[in-house]
Write a protein that holds these residues in place. Sequence first.
Motif, PDB file in Angstrom:
ATOM      1  N   ALA B 408      51.730 -17.246  57.241  1.00  0.00           N
ATOM      2  CA  ALA B 408      52.007 -16.089  56.388  1.00  0.00           C
ATOM      3  C   ALA B 408      53.145 -16.387  55.424  1.00  0.00           C
ATOM      4  O   ALA B 408      53.104 -15.973  54.267  1.00  0.00           O
ATOM      5  N   SER B 409      54.148 -17.128  55.881  1.00  0.00           N
ATOM      6  CA  SER B 409      55.257 -17.459  54.978  1.00  0.00           C
ATOM      7  C   SER B 409      54.784 -18.356  53.854  1.00  0.00           C
ATOM      8  O   SER B 409      55.192 -18.191  52.701  1.00  0.00           O
ATOM      9  N   ALA B 410      53.920 -19.317  54.181  1.00  0.00           N
ATOM     10  CA  ALA B 410      53.400 -20.191  53.128  1.00  0.00           C
ATOM     11  C   ALA B 410      52.626 -19.369  52.117  1.00  0.00           C
ATOM     12  O   ALA B 410      52.781 -19.546  50.898  1.00  0.00           O
ATOM     13  N   ALA B 452      53.354  -7.258  31.993  1.00  0.00           N
ATOM     14  CA  ALA B 452      52.217  -7.557  32.872  1.00  0.00           C
ATOM     15  C   ALA B 452      52.695  -8.266  34.139  1.00  0.00           C
ATOM     16  O   ALA B 452      52.182  -8.009  35.230  1.00  0.00           O
ATOM     17  N   SER B 453      53.695  -9.142  34.003  1.00  0.00           N
ATOM     18  CA  SER B 453      54.224  -9.814  35.190  1.00  0.00           C
ATOM     19  C   SER B 453      54.786  -8.800  36.168  1.00  0.00           C
ATOM     20  O   SER B 453      54.636  -8.946  37.381  1.00  0.00           O
ATOM     21  N   ALA B 454      55.453  -7.788  35.619  1.00  0.00           N
ATOM     22  CA  ALA B 454      56.038  -6.779  36.503  1.00  0.00           C
ATOM     23  C   ALA B 454      54.939  -6.020  37.236  1.00  0.00           C
ATOM     24  O   ALA B 454      55.031  -5.765  38.433  1.00  0.00           O
ATOM     25  N   VAL B 455      53.861  -5.685  36.496  1.00  0.00           N
ATOM     26  CA  VAL B 455      52.754  -4.985  37.147  1.00  0.00           C
ATOM     27  C   VAL B 455      52.102  -5.908  38.174  1.00  0.00           C
ATOM     28  O   VAL B 455      51.787  -5.504  39.298  1.00  0.00           O
ATOM     29  N   ALA B 456      51.931  -7.176  37.778  1.00  0.00           N
ATOM     30  CA  ALA B 456      51.281  -8.132  38.677  1.00  0.00           C
ATOM     31  C   ALA B 456      52.081  -8.285  39.965  1.00  0.00           C
ATOM     32  O   ALA B 456      51.513  -8.431  41.049  1.00  0.00           O
ATOM     33  N   ALA B 457      53.396  -8.240  39.826  1.00  0.00           N
ATOM     34  CA  ALA B 457      54.228  -8.382  41.024  1.00  0.00           C
ATOM     35  C   ALA B 457      53.843  -7.352  42.067  1.00  0.00           C
ATOM     36  O   ALA B 457      53.909  -7.619  43.265  1.00  0.00           O
ATOM     37  N   PHE B 458      53.383  -6.184  41.599  1.00  0.00           N
ATOM     38  CA  PHE B 458      53.050  -5.132  42.545  1.00  0.00           C
ATOM     39  C   PHE B 458      51.980  -5.581  43.526  1.00  0.00           C
ATOM     40  O   PHE B 458      52.114  -5.422  44.734  1.00  0.00           O
ATOM     41  N   PHE B 459      50.888  -6.183  42.997  1.00  0.00           N
ATOM     42  CA  PHE B 459      49.830  -6.505  43.955  1.00  0.00           C
ATOM     43  C   PHE B 459      50.137  -7.757  44.761  1.00  0.00           C
ATOM     44  O   PHE B 459      49.667  -7.902  45.880  1.00  0.00           O
ATOM     45  N   TYR B 460      50.946  -8.640  44.225  1.00  0.00           N
ATOM     46  CA  TYR B 460      51.364  -9.764  45.064  1.00  0.00           C
ATOM     47  C   TYR B 460      52.238  -9.262  46.213  1.00  0.00           C
ATOM     48  O   TYR B 460      52.086  -9.657  47.362  1.00  0.00           O
ATOM     49  N   VAL B 461      53.158  -8.373  45.840  1.00  0.00           N
ATOM     50  CA  VAL B 461      54.061  -7.837  46.855  1.00  0.00           C
ATOM     51  C   VAL B 461      53.301  -7.009  47.879  1.00  0.00           C
ATOM     52  O   VAL B 461      53.609  -7.012  49.058  1.00  0.00           O
ATOM     53  N   ARG B 462      52.243  -6.345  47.419  1.00  0.00           N
ATOM     54  CA  ARG B 462      51.457  -5.529  48.333  1.00  0.00           C
ATOM     55  C   ARG B 462      50.886  -6.397  49.457  1.00  0.00           C
ATOM     56  O   ARG B 462      50.848  -5.992  50.617  1.00  0.00           O
ATOM     57  N   VAL B 463      50.429  -7.586  49.112  1.00  0.00           N
ATOM     58  CA  VAL B 463      49.882  -8.470  50.143  1.00  0.00           C
ATOM     59  C   VAL B 463      50.994  -8.870  51.120  1.00  0.00           C
ATOM     60  O   VAL B 463      50.778  -8.928  52.336  1.00  0.00           O
ATOM     61  N   ILE B 464      52.172  -9.119  50.599  1.00  0.00           N
ATOM     62  CA  ILE B 464      53.288  -9.473  51.479  1.00  0.00           C
ATOM     63  C   ILE B 464      53.601  -8.296  52.397  1.00  0.00           C
ATOM     64  O   ILE B 464      53.849  -8.477  53.591  1.00  0.00           O
ATOM     65  N   VAL B 465      53.547  -7.092  51.848  1.00  0.00           N
ATOM     66  CA  VAL B 465      53.792  -5.905  52.676  1.00  0.00           C
ATOM     67  C   VAL B 465      52.782  -5.857  53.806  1.00  0.00           C
ATOM     68  O   VAL B 465      53.136  -5.665  54.975  1.00  0.00           O
ATOM     69  N   VAL B 466      51.502  -6.054  53.456  1.00  0.00           N
ATOM     70  CA  VAL B 466      50.461  -5.993  54.479  1.00  0.00           C
ATOM     71  C   VAL B 466      50.714  -7.046  55.554  1.00  0.00           C
ATOM     72  O   VAL B 466      50.622  -6.775  56.748  1.00  0.00           O
ATOM     73  N   MET B 467      51.073  -8.233  55.121  1.00  0.00           N
ATOM     74  CA  MET B 467      51.235  -9.318  56.096  1.00  0.00           C
ATOM     75  C   MET B 467      52.470  -9.126  56.966  1.00  0.00           C
ATOM     76  O   MET B 467      52.446  -9.389  58.159  1.00  0.00           O
ATOM     77  N   PHE B 468      53.557  -8.698  56.352  1.00  0.00           N
ATOM     78  CA  PHE B 468      54.826  -8.732  57.077  1.00  0.00           C
ATOM     79  C   PHE B 468      55.287  -7.376  57.589  1.00  0.00           C
ATOM     80  O   PHE B 468      55.973  -7.303  58.595  1.00  0.00           O
ATOM     81  N   PHE B 469      54.952  -6.302  56.873  1.00  0.00           N
ATOM     82  CA  PHE B 469      55.547  -5.019  57.237  1.00  0.00           C
ATOM     83  C   PHE B 469      54.584  -4.106  57.975  1.00  0.00           C
ATOM     84  O   PHE B 469      54.988  -3.107  58.531  1.00  0.00           O
ATOM     85  N   ASN B 470      53.289  -4.422  57.960  1.00  0.00           N
ATOM     86  CA  ASN B 470      52.343  -3.555  58.655  1.00  0.00           C
ATOM     87  C   ASN B 470      52.101  -4.080  60.065  1.00  0.00           C
ATOM     88  O   ASN B 470      52.149  -5.288  60.309  1.00  0.00           O
ATOM     89  N   GLU B 471      51.772  -3.145  60.952  1.00  0.00           N
ATOM     90  CA  GLU B 471      51.457  -3.549  62.322  1.00  0.00           C
ATOM     91  C   GLU B 471      50.082  -4.199  62.340  1.00  0.00           C
ATOM     92  O   GLU B 471      49.195  -3.788  61.608  1.00  0.00           O
TER      93      GLU B 471
END
Lengths: 514, 520
Positions: B408-410, B452-471
């Motif tokens: 997940a970190s990779a 656009a980079s700022a908007v794009a960051a949202f969906f990249y970060v969303r995946v990180i949220v799912v991987m790291f912050f969700n049960e």
Amino acid sequence: MTTFPWLPVLLVAPLVGATAVMLLPKTSDKLAKQVGLVVSLVVLGLTIAMALNFDAATGDRFQFAVSTPWISQFGVNFALGVDGIALVLVALSTTLVPIVLLAGWHDADDSRGTVRGYVALILTLEAAMIGVFAATDVFLFYVFFEAMLVPVYFLIGRYGGPRRNYAAVKFFLYSLFGGLLMLASLIGLYVVSGDILGTGSFDFTTLASMAIDPGTQKWLFAGFFIAFAIKAPLVPFHTWLPDAAAEATPGTAVLLVGVLDKVGTFGMLRYCLELFPDASRWATPLVIVLAVVGIIYGALLAIGQTDIKRLIAYTSVSHFGFIALGIFVMTTQGQSGSALYMVNHGFSTAALFIIGGFLISRRGSKLIADFGGVQKVAPILAGTFLVAGMSSLALPGLSSFVSEFLVLVGTFERYTWVGVIASLGIVLAALYILLMYQRTMTGPTPDIVAEKVHDLTGREIFAVVPLLVVILVLGFYPKPVLDVINPAVDRVMHAVNATDPAPSVAPVAEGTAK
Amino acid sequence: MNGTLAAAAGSFEIPTLEYSALAPILIVLGAAVVGVLIESFVAQAMRRNAQLVVTFAALVGAFVAVVLARGTQQIVALGSVAIDGPTLFMQGSILVLAAMAALVMAERQVDPAGDSFAPRASALPGSEDEQAFTRLGWLQTEVWPLFLFSVGGMLLFPASTDLLTMFVALEVLSLPLYIMAGLARRRRLLSQEAALKYFMLGAFSSAFFLYGTALLYGFAGTVSLSGIADALTKSADNMGLVLGGLGLLSVGLLFKISAAPFHQWTPDVYQGSPTSVTGFMAACTKVAAFGALLRVMYVAFGGIRWDWRPMMYVIAALTMIVGTIFALTQTDIKRLLAYSSIAQAGFMLVGVIATNQAGLEGTMVYLLAYGVATIGAFAIVTLVRDASGEATHLSQWAGLGKRSPVVASAFALFLLAFAGIPLTSGFTAKFAVFTAGISGGAAPVVVIGVVASAVAAFFYVRVIVVMFFNEPSADSGPSVVVPSAFTTLAITVAVAITVVIGVLPQVIFNLASQAGLFVR
């Protein structure tokens, strides 16, 4: 001057500590915390030693300077160096980290993340904080500015409260958006420097000595300023702060509000004013309006909060209004006051968050209404909370008073009416702090509070006492810090071509002004 | 009879080929032919190993040939292939990326049924035949010669100096990809749909390319890029032919780099193809196609850049916006990466628009950084599996950070690189193209790119949220399979390169700046 590489060592030491902590075996949570604490204390010791070698009066502007080429393609250097303002902010950061680790000893114990991860993230964040204040290359500053987000994001998202996902993402996106606008300006600045100097540069001193066309300055200023205004945060860019601070663990909130947000005001003072003096003067009226609105609006919202951590977060919005006001009134007192305020606010907010955190974790609720009469069952807790609160409302004798007073004096010198309105913020501050104290600490003690809330333990007292000592000392004797800050402020004033208005009172007062 | 033959032979000049300069292309294509022979003559049981040896030997050999040819600045093969700095940089990038992709394709430990390719692509999905082949444990090995042919085409594509050679290279690189897209072992129907869609639209875009070539020939009387550039300096007549030809030609190229509005195929094809192949085509095709686009735009049409830049402004802005906006709503990780790759293409176009040395260097660095992270990301997608194959729905990734922190970190690192966070390769690359864009006078596009980079960051970060912050989901959800050394190596290399380009970008910028400009 010594040739010891202070800043690189300061930067690397926490990173080494973070790596060491991550390499510890899985079960050694306690050891991880101990290692983290020791490393952060070593860093603090190094900072103190470095500060003693700092020559404020006669030395160069940027001391302990080191520079090695990093990306020669773009003229980027890995250049570090501190002036007085940066030095005190580095010291603020390295002082708060061990306190945060000690105060939040059990914060990470029952969270989703590992304890090792928590300690490692805090130490990584410490390195980034040192880097962001010590960078003298604008590109390097930007790199630290953005890199700082990642550890905080994980600290909120993995160790935070129930709405941590929302808070972490909101924090990250707000900051990143600001950062990217800054990136556009940064690239623009680089291209402009290439046009003016022949080859582009990111060196702060070089860039600050350039005369950029005022029209271009406004655009570049806007990118930097919005990034800093989001970070600081100024109204109307502040909405992420209460969420992030309320969901983060108290320790993270301390570093977030106490140090990270200072990057915003530090950036305004260092980068906006010196790189874009014409644009800064042009934007002054707007920024002052935003700052004053922030002072009043933040204070009013703080009064209305029902959640202790959100209340503290909103008081910070109000205080950041003062800091931004002091910077942009363009007087020596105002800017010295702001620079000092950054330090003082760091300590008093840290105390509020940490003691508030103790209170919350005991009762298991963040709501003010769930408390009452704590003073009777936990007198030390209540007493320290009162001192921290008094510092936050700028009671004379405590540190924030000096800085708030300087900011207001600086404001009155130039804009009397602004000063009058801003002074209202002090009245409101008394309201939000005293109301909170009254509702939580005094009155009858509900059974559940009496049962759950016990007084501070030895470890907790150890974490809080240094903060209160600093608050008291800086309240009575701020001179050492001001001596370090003032030469740097004079340079900023010189760079923006601002002079203090002639005193309107008789010249006799001059001797007593300082 | 004999005499006429001799006379004909006499008038035929044997072309002189500069074998050393062409070596990378020849080695790879030669190995592909050897691969076909292996399919015919080597026993089933040994084919896989033989193919792997040939493939990796060819990739390494070709890379060595590229390194040996460094500093070459010449036009070879009777004026149809340019071996210059940018060509060599891109060929080197393609070979490195192809080798990483090949490592992922060679994996056979993560799928209990074998590797990730259908045993016989011709068998009907779900048919008795297919089940029998699977039971027998047959392995598909034709994919390796196809892979090598495709790589060969990719090596030639950015080196072509005339539009016909370029067209041949385009087809050589595309045709094997169409087949490879249809080879997935799991979700056969989706895979075949992807192959058909890619083929139809790809053929369509090739026709555009050819039509554009014809119009440009009508204008310049030649298909060589420098010839077209010369013709443009001589006369300003028939600009309709030029602009029409340029427009149609661009459609063909922009299709390959999946720029909006020619991006529609990308999510479907990326989703349906075997994931290892997706990584390969997402990374390597983009390098090759951007190489060709850069050469066409800089060499042939550099003189009339004021005519085509407005069009490219619009395309770049549209690509960034479409890529990021649509990515926001995706719930499938492969489709998310597909839209992300569209957005990334938009960022790279900023470097193309710059039309200066910095733009060329920035785009090349971006391509390498993006390609490495892309292959790494898709390699990780192959590892997250449940009983029915890869678990690509985003909700299935919940809590991955807890169960497999390293993987997940990779993945988080690659996402942060895509998002352009400092100290990752993505930031270095983005900085380079944006700098080139502003100095090339494209500040508005850069500002759109930044937003656009700022908007794009949202969906990249969303995946990180799912991987790291969700049960993690309560039931026995998907798990991360421990791969063999092949995939592990690919991911490790991807992580290393992503960090190195982020922390010590000087290395890669030196290489890119040594590449210099296109030879004409």
